[in-house]
Design an enzyme around this catalytic site. Structure first.
Site, PDB file in Angstrom:
ATOM      1  N   ASP A   4       0.794  -1.229   0.000  1.00 22.07           N
ATOM      2  CA  ASP A   4       0.000   0.000   0.000  1.00 22.07           C
ATOM      3  C   ASP A   4       0.826   1.280   0.000  1.00 22.07           C
ATOM      4  O   ASP A   4       0.300   2.366   0.246  1.00 22.07           O
ATOM      5  CB  ASP A   4      -0.965   0.002   1.190  1.00 22.07           C
ATOM      6  CG  ASP A   4      -2.147  -0.910   0.945  1.00 22.07           C
ATOM      7  OD1 ASP A   4      -2.697  -0.851  -0.171  1.00 22.07           O
ATOM      8  OD2 ASP A   4      -2.506  -1.681   1.838  1.00 22.07           O
ATOM      9  N   ASP A  24      -7.280  -4.418  -4.561  1.00 24.35           N
ATOM     10  CA  ASP A  24      -6.888  -3.052  -4.192  1.00 24.35           C
ATOM     11  C   ASP A  24      -5.520  -2.674  -4.776  1.00 24.35           C
ATOM     12  O   ASP A  24      -5.232  -1.491  -4.998  1.00 24.35           O
ATOM     13  CB  ASP A  24      -6.783  -2.900  -2.660  1.00 24.35           C
ATOM     14  CG  ASP A  24      -7.899  -3.569  -1.885  1.00 24.35           C
ATOM     15  OD1 ASP A  24      -8.352  -4.651  -2.311  1.00 24.35           O
ATOM     16  OD2 ASP A  24      -8.283  -3.042  -0.838  1.00 24.35           O
TER      17      ASP A  24
END
Length: 377
Positions: free
Chosen positions: A88, A153
C-alpha cells in the site's frame, strides 16, 4: 461550478474542524463512527488520504495556510518511502506526495516518489507476474494459508509505478505495472467481470492456489469496493498505456457494477448483500471511487452515446453523494456518511472513512484527465 464551490466550502469547514482536533501529524484521521474519531499511526494503508484532501482544498482555494498544512501532513510520511512489507505504499505516498509534487513541482517530492516506487517493486515476482499484496499469513477464515496473496486493491498502487517511469525514463516500473494489470485481469475476475478480493499464488510456480472474497458477503459474491478499485485501476492503466485492451476491460468491469446498482445509485457493501435483507448497509466509499473513475473513463470513449452514459452516471452519483442523505455536514468532521470498511469483521460499518472523502474531493477537482501532467490517484 456551483456544486463544486459548495462542495469545497463544506470540505474546508470539515477539514478545519479536523485540523483543530489533530493539530500535529502524529496520528492520521481514518474513521468517524458514533461521533468518535479513530486515527492511525504511520503503519497502516490510509494515512495518505488526509494530506491528499488538504492538497485538493489548497488546489481549489490557493490559500497558503492550506498549503502549509498539506506540506506538514505530507512530509511527516517521508519515512514510509522505504516501506517494503506490504503493497500500500502507492496509496500512502502517491495520494500525499503525488499531489504535493503535482501542485508544487518540488523535486524532493519527486525523488521520494521514485524511491517509494523502488520499494514497491521489491514485492514483484516474475513467476507470479504480479506484486504481492501481503506477506504470508493465515487467511481470515483461520484455515487457508495465503502464500502469495494478491488483492484487487493493489491495482491502485500501480499509478506510482507509471509515475516513476515517466519522470525517470526507466521502463522497469511501468513494465511491472503492466504485468500486474495483465495477470490480475486474467486471474482475479469471474466470467461476468466481477472480481475476487484475494488470489493466492504459489510463488515458486506462479500457479493460482485459490480465490476468495474476504471482505465480501461470500467468496463468489461481488464486493462493491473491490469492483470500484478495479474500475478505477483499469481506467488509470489505460490512461498510462493507451492499450485498448485495458480500455475495453475498464468498460466491462464498470458495466457489471452499473448493472447491479440500487435505485439511489449507491451500492450495498456487497452487490449480493440485499439477498440477505434490504437493511444491509450502503458503501459511499465505493460510489466516490467509481464516480471519479467514470468521469475519466467517459473522456476516453469515442462513441458519444457511451461517453455520455458513463459521464451521466458519474454526475448522478456525485449529486446523490452531495445530497443531505450522504453528507456529514454538521453531524461530524467528515464529508460523507455511510461507508463500510470491513463488514465481516464489524469494522467501520456505516462510518465516515478517509478514503471516501479523498475520492469525493477528487470528483470535484478533476480537470480533463487527458492532461498528462495531472497525476491522479
Amino acid at each position: 461550478e456551483d456544486i463544486v464551490s459548495r462542495g469545497f466550502e463544506r470540505a474546508e469547514l470539515q477539514l478545519s474542524a479536523q485540523l483543530k482536533v489533530l493539530p500535529e501529524p502524529n496520528e492520521y484521521p481514518r474513521t468517524i463512527k458514533d461521533g468518535k474519531l479513530k486515527t492511525t499511526k504511520k503503519n497502516d494503508w490510509t494515512e495518505g488520504f488526509y494530506p491528499g484532501c488538504l492538497w485538493y482544498v489548497y488546489e481549489h482555494n490557493h490559500n497558503e495556510n492550506w498549503k502549509e498544512s498539506a506540506i506538514k501532513w505530507t512530509e511527516a510520511l517521508e519515512p514510509l518511502k522505504k516501506l517494503t512489507n506490504h503493497h500500500d505504499i502507492g496509496f500512502l505516498m502517491y495520494c500525499s506526495f503525488g499531489n504535493a509534487y503535482r501542485l508544487t513541482g518540488n523535486e524532493i517530492y519527486k525523488d521520494i516518489l521514485v524511491e517509494s516506487a523502488r520499494s514497491l517493486c521489491t514485492r514483484f515476482n516474475q513467476k507470479t507476474g504480479c506484486i504481492e499484496s501481503w506477506n504470508y499469513r493465515k487467511a481470515w477464515n483461520g484455515i487457508d494459508e495465503w502464500f502469495y496473496p494478491v488483492i484487487i486493491d493493489n491495482m491502485m498502487n500501480l499509478e506510482l509505478l507509471y509515475f516513476a517511469t515517466k519522470v525517470t525514463g526507466d521502463s522497469v516500473y511501468a513494465n511491472i505495472a503492466n504485468a500486474h494489470a495483465e495477470t490480475t485481469a486474467k486471474n482475479q475476475f469471474r466470467a461476468d467481470y466481477s472480481n475476487y478480493h484475494v488470489v493466492n499464488y504459489d510463488e515458486e510456480t506462479g500457479k493460482v492456489l485459490h480465490k476468495a472474497t474476504c471482505q465480501g458477503f461470500s467468496d463468489n459474491s461481488a464486493w462493491a469496493r473491490g469492483q470500484a478499485w478495479a474500475i478505477y485501476g483499469y481506467t488509470m492503466v489505460y490512461r498510462e498505456t493507451h492499450d485498448v485492451r485495458f480500455l475495453d476491460f475498464a468498460r466491462k468491469v464498470s458495466d457489471v457494477y452499473l448493472s447491479r446498482l440500487p435505485e439511489d445509485m449507491i451500492p450495498y457493501w456487497d452487490f449480493n448483500a440485499p439477498e440477505l435483507s434490504s437493511g444491509e448497509p450502503k458503501d459511499a466509499s465505493a460510489s466516490a471511487i467509481t464516480a471519479s473513475a467514470l468521469l475519466e473513463l467517459s473522456t476516453y470513449i469515442n462513441d458519444s452515446d457511451s461517453a455520455f452514459f458513463y459521464r451521466n452516471k458519474a454526475v448522478e452519483m456525485l449529486q446523490i453523494l452531495s445530497s443531505p442523505a450522504y453528507q456529514a455536514r454538521n453531524k461530524k468532521d467528515a464529508f460523507l456518511l455511510h461507508s463500510v470498511g470491513h463488514m465481516n469483521k464489524g469494522w467501520e460499518v456505516d462510518a465516515s472513512i478517509s478514503y471516501a472523502d479523498y475520492y469525493y474531493c477528487l470528483l470535484y477537482t478533476s480537470p480533463s484527465p487527458r492532461d498528462t501532467e495531472r497525476y491522479r490517484m
